[in-house]
Design a protein around this motif. Sequence first.
Motif, PDB file in Angstrom:
ATOM      1  N   ASP A 140     -10.612  17.605 -22.886  1.00  0.00           N
ATOM      2  CA  ASP A 140     -11.823  18.090 -22.208  1.00  0.00           C
ATOM      3  C   ASP A 140     -12.959  17.072 -22.289  1.00  0.00           C
ATOM      4  OD1 ASP A 140     -13.219  20.019 -20.649  1.00  0.00           O
ATOM      5  OD2 ASP A 140     -14.285  20.703 -22.432  1.00  0.00           O
ATOM      6  N   ASN A 141     -12.620  15.823 -22.092  1.00  0.00           N
ATOM      7  CA  ASN A 141     -13.651  14.780 -22.078  1.00  0.00           C
ATOM      8  C   ASN A 141     -14.565  14.892 -20.872  1.00  0.00           C
ATOM      9  OD1 ASN A 141     -12.651  13.674 -24.459  1.00  0.00           O
ATOM     10  ND2 ASN A 141     -11.143  12.446 -23.341  1.00  0.00           N
ATOM     11  N   ASP A 142     -14.075  15.496 -19.799  1.00  0.00           N
ATOM     12  CA  ASP A 142     -14.898  15.671 -18.598  1.00  0.00           C
ATOM     13  C   ASP A 142     -15.786  16.920 -18.677  1.00  0.00           C
ATOM     14  OD1 ASP A 142     -12.938  17.590 -18.420  1.00  0.00           O
ATOM     15  OD2 ASP A 142     -12.310  17.066 -16.380  1.00  0.00           O
ATOM     16  N   GLN A 143     -15.680  17.678 -19.737  1.00  0.00           N
ATOM     17  CA  GLN A 143     -16.475  18.877 -20.028  1.00  0.00           C
ATOM     18  C   GLN A 143     -16.276  19.999 -19.015  1.00  0.00           C
ATOM     19  OE1 GLN A 143     -20.589  18.004 -20.640  1.00  0.00           O
ATOM     20  NE2 GLN A 143     -20.203  16.690 -22.394  1.00  0.00           N
ATOM     21  N   LYS A 144     -15.184  19.995 -18.293  1.00  0.00           N
ATOM     22  CA  LYS A 144     -14.921  21.058 -17.322  1.00  0.00           C
ATOM     23  C   LYS A 144     -14.742  22.403 -18.025  1.00  0.00           C
ATOM     24  CE  LYS A 144     -11.946  22.128 -13.418  1.00  0.00           C
ATOM     25  NZ  LYS A 144     -10.785  21.715 -12.627  1.00  0.00           N
TER      26      LYS A 144
END
Length: 152
Positions: free
Chosen positions: A122-126
């Motif tokens: 979840d590095n893209d914080q979706k």
Amino acid sequence: MNWEQFLTIILTALTSAFLSNYFAYFKDNKLRSETTSVKYLEAQLIKVYAPIYKVVSREIYSPKGYTGLSHSAMTEIKEIADEYPEYCTDELEILIGTLYDDSFHRNGMFQAGHMEHEQRVDNDQKFFNHVSERYRKYKKILGNIPDIRKNK
């Protein structure tokens, strides 16, 4: 009193009785429907989104800020979703399943020594954005629910 007046009185009484019963039935159904949906939202918030939000928010308070979710955090989140699948939306289930699979794979690579440090998902914080938006939205709809922090 003639027959016209008598007939008018009876028709007026029957019409008003019919309309008042119809509107009372309509109002009762509407209230029952609203109560059911509010109870479902409350259960969804208390049993799914609040515990997941607690896990995700723990990851925010690090020196670097939110850098994603560790495998242990994803395992906790997966357990919450598995405990209450009836309160998880399709979108939430897909996000959790995808992130958990990715986390499981990355953790296996780390355990086998193919990576120097544990990789986060979840590095893209979706997922973070989804959970925090739903959590805030449901709290706003339902108002202040005092026992959110008490339940897991």
